[in-house]
Write a protein that holds these residues in place. Structure first.
Motif, PDB file in Angstrom:
ATOM      1  N   LEU A 147      18.485  64.279  -3.658  1.00 43.34           N
ATOM      2  CA  LEU A 147      18.362  64.937  -4.951  1.00 43.34           C
ATOM      3  C   LEU A 147      18.991  66.319  -4.856  1.00 43.34           C
ATOM      4  N   LYS A 148      19.952  66.591  -5.736  1.00 42.18           N
ATOM      5  CA  LYS A 148      20.640  67.873  -5.732  1.00 42.18           C
ATOM      6  C   LYS A 148      20.555  68.497  -7.115  1.00 42.18           C
ATOM      7  N   VAL A 149      20.298  69.784  -7.119  1.00 42.21           N
ATOM      8  CA  VAL A 149      20.312  70.554  -8.354  1.00 42.21           C
ATOM      9  C   VAL A 149      21.467  71.537  -8.241  1.00 42.21           C
ATOM     10  N   TYR A 150      22.468  71.325  -9.072  1.00 44.58           N
ATOM     11  CA  TYR A 150      23.608  72.236  -9.104  1.00 44.58           C
ATOM     12  C   TYR A 150      23.254  73.385 -10.041  1.00 44.58           C
ATOM     13  N   TYR A 151      23.388  74.604  -9.538  1.00 42.40           N
ATOM     14  CA  TYR A 151      23.047  75.794 -10.319  1.00 42.40           C
ATOM     15  C   TYR A 151      24.061  76.880 -10.037  1.00 42.40           C
TER      16      TYR A 151
ATOM     17  N   ASN B 133      16.587  78.044 -17.647  1.00 45.18           N
ATOM     18  CA  ASN B 133      16.628  76.586 -17.472  1.00 45.18           C
ATOM     19  C   ASN B 133      16.630  76.211 -15.997  1.00 45.18           C
ATOM     20  N   GLN B 134      17.442  76.907 -15.215  1.00 45.48           N
ATOM     21  CA  GLN B 134      17.510  76.645 -13.775  1.00 45.48           C
ATOM     22  C   GLN B 134      16.158  76.910 -13.129  1.00 45.48           C
ATOM     23  N   GLN B 135      15.544  78.034 -13.487  1.00 44.53           N
ATOM     24  CA  GLN B 135      14.256  78.398 -12.900  1.00 44.53           C
ATOM     25  C   GLN B 135      13.182  77.378 -13.259  1.00 44.53           C
ATOM     26  N   LEU B 136      13.216  76.864 -14.486  1.00 45.78           N
ATOM     27  CA  LEU B 136      12.230  75.865 -14.891  1.00 45.78           C
ATOM     28  C   LEU B 136      12.384  74.583 -14.073  1.00 45.78           C
ATOM     29  N   ILE B 137      13.613  74.157 -13.849  1.00 47.23           N
ATOM     30  CA  ILE B 137      13.852  72.954 -13.032  1.00 47.23           C
ATOM     31  C   ILE B 137      13.291  73.163 -11.633  1.00 47.23           C
TER      32      ILE B 137
ATOM     33  N   LEU C 150      11.327  67.003  -3.035  1.00 42.29           N
ATOM     34  CA  LEU C 150      12.353  67.608  -2.189  1.00 42.29           C
ATOM     35  C   LEU C 150      13.705  67.553  -2.894  1.00 42.29           C
ATOM     36  N   TYR C 151      14.434  68.635  -2.808  1.00 41.88           N
ATOM     37  CA  TYR C 151      15.756  68.697  -3.413  1.00 41.88           C
ATOM     38  C   TYR C 151      16.592  69.720  -2.663  1.00 41.88           C
ATOM     39  N   GLU C 152      17.880  69.618  -2.874  1.00 45.16           N
ATOM     40  CA  GLU C 152      18.810  70.603  -2.324  1.00 45.16           C
ATOM     41  C   GLU C 152      19.409  71.354  -3.497  1.00 45.16           C
ATOM     42  N   SER C 153      19.370  72.659  -3.443  1.00 35.54           N
ATOM     43  CA  SER C 153      19.990  73.463  -4.496  1.00 35.54           C
ATOM     44  C   SER C 153      21.408  73.812  -4.044  1.00 35.54           C
ATOM     45  N   VAL C 154      22.355  73.561  -4.929  1.00 27.24           N
ATOM     46  CA  VAL C 154      23.763  73.791  -4.620  1.00 27.24           C
ATOM     47  C   VAL C 154      24.298  74.844  -5.592  1.00 27.24           C
ATOM     48  N   ASP C 155      24.655  75.988  -5.056  1.00 28.78           N
ATOM     49  CA  ASP C 155      25.154  77.101  -5.865  1.00 28.78           C
ATOM     50  C   ASP C 155      26.653  76.926  -6.081  1.00 28.78           C
ATOM     51  N   ILE C 156      27.048  76.567  -7.307  1.00 24.65           N
ATOM     52  CA  ILE C 156      28.461  76.305  -7.580  1.00 24.65           C
ATOM     53  C   ILE C 156      29.289  77.580  -7.654  1.00 24.65           C
TER      54      ILE C 156
ATOM     55  N   VAL D  33      34.127  76.503  -5.064  1.00 32.76           N
ATOM     56  CA  VAL D  33      34.796  75.784  -6.151  1.00 32.76           C
ATOM     57  C   VAL D  33      34.686  74.273  -5.956  1.00 32.76           C
ATOM     58  N   ASP D  34      34.700  73.811  -4.708  1.00 33.55           N
ATOM     59  CA  ASP D  34      34.588  72.381  -4.447  1.00 33.55           C
ATOM     60  C   ASP D  34      33.257  71.829  -4.948  1.00 33.55           C
ATOM     61  N   ASP D  35      32.178  72.615  -4.806  1.00 33.85           N
ATOM     62  CA  ASP D  35      30.873  72.179  -5.311  1.00 33.85           C
ATOM     63  C   ASP D  35      30.892  72.076  -6.832  1.00 33.85           C
ATOM     64  N   LYS D  36      31.549  73.030  -7.491  1.00 29.41           N
ATOM     65  CA  LYS D  36      31.651  72.989  -8.958  1.00 29.41           C
ATOM     66  C   LYS D  36      32.443  71.760  -9.399  1.00 29.41           C
ATOM     67  N   ASN D  37      33.534  71.487  -8.715  1.00 28.29           N
ATOM     68  CA  ASN D  37      34.343  70.320  -9.062  1.00 28.29           C
ATOM     69  C   ASN D  37      33.582  69.021  -8.826  1.00 28.29           C
TER      70      ASN D  37
END
Length: 131
Positions: A43-47, A59-63, A73-79, A83-87
């Motif tokens: 599970l990944k949350v892109y923020y 919205n991000q904080q609520l998630i 459990l989740y992994e937070s990914v800061d885009i 740039v590769d994470d954003k893409n």
């Protein structure tokens, strides 16, 4: 002794911390460490940590708050850091202009904040997260 770099999929606990939450005195010259591989966290949350939008930040904080409160459990990914994470986020979302927050389970797209919020209201969070 050289410090080891932590692996994101490994949880390292000292023996003192694992013994029924009791404090066990340890020696400075000898330590016992236990390394446990925890379940893969697909599970990944892109923020984005860099945003001028107050709504996006809320919205991000609520998630994060909901997932933490339910011990999911989740992994937070800061885009904003890569740039590769954003893409990748946009590719998984199937939208070349998608903005965070976006949630996926592995490479399976779950949805954006609106879909997340609807899942909570309908009490279908587990189905939404594809767990």
């Amino acid at each position: 002794m050289q410090a080891r770099k932590p692996c994101p999929n490994l949880l390292t606990l000292s023996a003192a911390a694992t013994a029924n939450q009791q404090h066990i005195p340890t020696c400075r010259t000898f330590s016992v460490w236990v390394t446990i591989k925890i379940a893969d966290m697909p599970l990944k949350v892109y923020y984005s940590s860099v945003s001028s939008s107050l709504e996006m930040k809320k919205n991000q904080q609520l998630i994060f708050s909901v997932l933490d409160s339910k011990s999911i459990l989740y992994e937070s990914v800061d885009i904003s850091q890569n740039v590769d994470d954003k893409n990748k986020m946009r590719k998984i979302a199937g939208n070349p202009t998608a903005l965070p927050p976006q949630i996926c389970n592995g490479d399976i797209y779950c949805g954006d904040f609106t879909a997340f919020e609807n899942a909570i209201e309908m009490e279908q969070l587990e189905q939404f997260l594809k767990q």
